[in-house]
Design a protein around this motif. Structure first.
Motif, PDB file in Angstrom:
ATOM      1  N   PHE A 153       0.830  -1.205   0.000  1.00 29.84           N
ATOM      2  CA  PHE A 153       0.000   0.000   0.000  1.00 29.84           C
ATOM      3  C   PHE A 153       0.865   1.256   0.000  1.00 29.84           C
ATOM      4  CE2 PHE A 153      -2.748   3.242   1.832  1.00 29.84           C
ATOM      5  CZ  PHE A 153      -3.915   3.044   1.108  1.00 29.84           C
ATOM      6  N   GLN A 203       0.820   0.385  -4.640  1.00 30.83           N
ATOM      7  CA  GLN A 203       0.015  -0.700  -5.218  1.00 30.83           C
ATOM      8  C   GLN A 203      -1.231  -0.898  -4.355  1.00 30.83           C
ATOM      9  OE1 GLN A 203       2.753  -3.943  -5.146  1.00 30.83           O
ATOM     10  NE2 GLN A 203       3.914  -3.209  -6.895  1.00 30.83           N
ATOM     11  N   LYS A 204      -2.110   0.075  -4.389  1.00 27.76           N
ATOM     12  CA  LYS A 204      -3.225   0.118  -3.454  1.00 27.76           C
ATOM     13  C   LYS A 204      -4.236  -1.011  -3.662  1.00 27.76           C
ATOM     14  CE  LYS A 204      -2.898   5.089  -2.813  1.00 27.76           C
ATOM     15  NZ  LYS A 204      -2.160   5.198  -1.643  1.00 27.76           N
ATOM     16  N   ILE A 218      -5.074  -4.044  -0.977  1.00 28.13           N
ATOM     17  CA  ILE A 218      -6.405  -4.287  -0.424  1.00 28.13           C
ATOM     18  C   ILE A 218      -6.827  -5.727  -0.657  1.00 28.13           C
ATOM     19  CG2 ILE A 218      -8.850  -3.684  -0.664  1.00 28.13           C
ATOM     20  CD1 ILE A 218      -7.901  -0.800  -1.231  1.00 28.13           C
TER      21      ILE A 218
END
Length: 50
Positions: free
Chosen positions: A21, A25-26, A30
């Motif tokens: 995150f 690389q959100k 998640i």
């Protein structure tokens, strides 16, 4: 012993997710973060199934 190993796996999943995150690389972070509560829920299921 197995519970300790599974908790270490969950902790490592959380750490990897946080690192991803913070690297930007959100969406991938998640997606990986959802594994932790799933594994914990599976551990509870196995614990109370006995």
């Amino acid at each position: 012993m197995m519970n300790v190993i599974m908790l270490l796996v969950v902790l490592s999943i959380i750490i990897v997710s946080e690192v991803m995150f913070l690297q930007g690389q959100k969406l991938d972070a998640i997606f990986i973060a959802f594994w932790a509560p799933t594994i914990l829920g599976f551990m509870n299921y196995l614990k109370y199934r006995k």
